[in-house]
Design a protein around this motif. Structure first.
Motif, PDB file in Angstrom:
ATOM      1  N   SER A  59       6.160   5.390   8.846  1.00  0.00           N
ATOM      2  CA  SER A  59       4.841   4.763   9.029  1.00  0.00           C
ATOM      3  C   SER A  59       4.828   3.840  10.238  1.00  0.00           C
ATOM      4  O   SER A  59       3.818   3.734  10.950  1.00  0.00           O
ATOM      5  CB  SER A  59       4.463   3.972   7.767  1.00  0.00           C
ATOM      6  OG  SER A  59       4.344   4.826   6.659  1.00  0.00           O
ATOM      7  N   SER A 117       5.115  14.169   1.036  1.00  0.00           N
ATOM      8  CA  SER A 117       6.110  13.895  -0.007  1.00  0.00           C
ATOM      9  C   SER A 117       7.107  15.035  -0.158  1.00  0.00           C
ATOM     10  O   SER A 117       8.315  14.791  -0.347  1.00  0.00           O
ATOM     11  CB  SER A 117       5.416  13.631  -1.338  1.00  0.00           C
ATOM     12  OG  SER A 117       4.632  14.744  -1.733  1.00  0.00           O
ATOM     13  N   ALA A 129       1.103   4.947  -2.294  1.00  0.00           N
ATOM     14  CA  ALA A 129       0.601   6.055  -1.483  1.00  0.00           C
ATOM     15  C   ALA A 129       1.057   7.383  -2.079  1.00  0.00           C
ATOM     16  O   ALA A 129       2.159   7.484  -2.628  1.00  0.00           O
ATOM     17  CB  ALA A 129       1.104   5.920  -0.050  1.00  0.00           C
ATOM     18  N   ALA A 160       0.828  -1.201   0.000  1.00  0.00           N
ATOM     19  CA  ALA A 160       0.000   0.000   0.000  1.00  0.00           C
ATOM     20  C   ALA A 160       0.860   1.248   0.000  1.00  0.00           C
ATOM     21  O   ALA A 160       0.514   2.260  -0.629  1.00  0.00           O
ATOM     22  CB  ALA A 160      -0.939  -0.011   1.208  1.00  0.00           C
ATOM     23  N   LEU A 161       1.980   1.185   0.710  1.00  0.00           N
ATOM     24  CA  LEU A 161       2.878   2.332   0.769  1.00  0.00           C
ATOM     25  C   LEU A 161       3.465   2.648  -0.600  1.00  0.00           C
ATOM     26  O   LEU A 161       3.763   3.805  -0.903  1.00  0.00           O
ATOM     27  CB  LEU A 161       3.998   2.054   1.771  1.00  0.00           C
ATOM     28  CG  LEU A 161       4.890   3.240   2.153  1.00  0.00           C
ATOM     29  CD1 LEU A 161       4.072   4.324   2.836  1.00  0.00           C
ATOM     30  CD2 LEU A 161       6.019   2.771   3.065  1.00  0.00           C
ATOM     31  N   GLN A 219       9.942   6.382   4.379  1.00  0.00           N
ATOM     32  CA  GLN A 219       8.496   6.401   4.593  1.00  0.00           C
ATOM     33  C   GLN A 219       8.031   5.162   5.356  1.00  0.00           C
ATOM     34  O   GLN A 219       7.084   5.233   6.149  1.00  0.00           O
ATOM     35  CB  GLN A 219       7.766   6.497   3.246  1.00  0.00           C
ATOM     36  CG  GLN A 219       7.978   7.820   2.515  1.00  0.00           C
ATOM     37  CD  GLN A 219       7.302   8.982   3.226  1.00  0.00           C
ATOM     38  OE1 GLN A 219       7.439   9.173   4.439  1.00  0.00           O
ATOM     39  NE2 GLN A 219       6.568   9.788   2.461  1.00  0.00           N
ATOM     40  N   GLU A 240       2.178   9.888  -0.622  1.00  0.00           N
ATOM     41  CA  GLU A 240       3.389  10.363   0.043  1.00  0.00           C
ATOM     42  C   GLU A 240       4.657   9.777  -0.592  1.00  0.00           C
ATOM     43  O   GLU A 240       5.757  10.307  -0.396  1.00  0.00           O
ATOM     44  CB  GLU A 240       3.353   9.997   1.533  1.00  0.00           C
ATOM     45  CG  GLU A 240       2.236  10.650   2.324  1.00  0.00           C
ATOM     46  CD  GLU A 240       0.916   9.893   2.196  1.00  0.00           C
ATOM     47  OE1 GLU A 240       0.913   8.851   1.493  1.00  0.00           O
ATOM     48  OE2 GLU A 240      -0.091  10.324   2.787  1.00  0.00           O
ATOM     49  N   CYS A 241       4.506   8.689  -1.315  1.00  0.00           N
ATOM     50  CA  CYS A 241       5.663   8.038  -1.941  1.00  0.00           C
ATOM     51  C   CYS A 241       5.722   8.275  -3.454  1.00  0.00           C
ATOM     52  O   CYS A 241       6.513   7.625  -4.154  1.00  0.00           O
ATOM     53  CB  CYS A 241       5.623   6.535  -1.670  1.00  0.00           C
ATOM     54  SG  CYS A 241       5.882   6.098   0.059  1.00  0.00           S
TER      55      CYS A 241
END
Length: 215
Positions: free
Chosen positions: A88, A96, A6, A2-3, A84, A8-9
């Motif tokens: 998390s 980001s 995401a 999932a990351l 990240q 943010e990534c």
């Protein structure tokens, strides 16, 4: 997983995607007898001022440009995803635009250290130290090919001192394509591109091979 997707990534996912694309392009090009890495070569940064002088600290000019770019993308993506993931685990992923800062700062020394090692491993074109005519009449091995009358490929050859050189070469007019691993004879050159023909077969080797087969 999932990351990986995401928001943010996103910068690190884009870097990883570009790296995968460049790798695929280089592999496809080599199958076709061409190398993007060799085409781009190594930028000449010595003696320049401004940003090029700072980039030389990263060994720009010491390794091929494409390899340096791929290393930068790879380390940036790896560092970003790791950052990240750690964030998390302890709290929440960083925005980001914040995460790219420490990721970029960590990437710079990693690229510098790794590029110094790579510079000692990748083949070097050392023809500047040897007269081109000294290679005429020498037997070489096709390393990037096949050689035909189109775009030049690459051959590996030893000079009179036993040092290896990587030279640009193409097949002579009328010759069939010379595949990777083939032994070729360098018979001429136009500028820095050599003309190659199939290397003559050593009768001694042929006799020995025939004898071994009979045994």
């Amino acid at each position: 997983m999932a990351l990986l997707f995401a928001p943010e990534c996103a910068p690190f996912a884009i870097a990883a995607a570009v790296l995968a694309g460049l790798t695929a392009i280089e592999m496809l090009a080599m199958v076709m007898g061409f190398s993007v890495t060799e085409f781009l070569g190594k930028p000449e940064v010595h003696g320049h001022d401004g940003i090029l002088a700072y980039l030389s600290w990263l060994n720009l000019g010491g390794v091929p440009l494409l390899i340096l770019l791929m290393m930068t993308l790879g380390f940036f993506a790896m560092t970003g995803f790791t950052l990240q993931a750690v964030a998390s685990a302890f709290w929440a992923p960083l925005p980001s635009f914040i995460a790219v800062i420490p990721a970029a700062l960590a990437t710079i020394p990693m690229v510098r250290a790794s590029s110094r090692t790579v510079a000692r491993l990748v083949p070097h074109d050392e023809t500047y130290a040897v007269d081109l005519d000294a290679f005429l009449g020498r037997t070489a091995e096709v390393s990037i090919g096949p050689l035909d009358q189109g775009l030049p490929g690459r051959v590996r050859v030893k000079d009179q001192h036993g040092n290896w050189h990587v030279l640009r070469a193409r097949a002579a007019k009328g010759e069939v394509p010379l595949g990777i691993g083939a032994s070729v004879l360098l018979v001429d050159h136009k500028a820095n591109v050599f003309i190659a023909i199939p290397a003559p077969v050593d009768p001694t080797d042929a006799n020995n091979q025939s004898f071994r087969e009979q045994q």
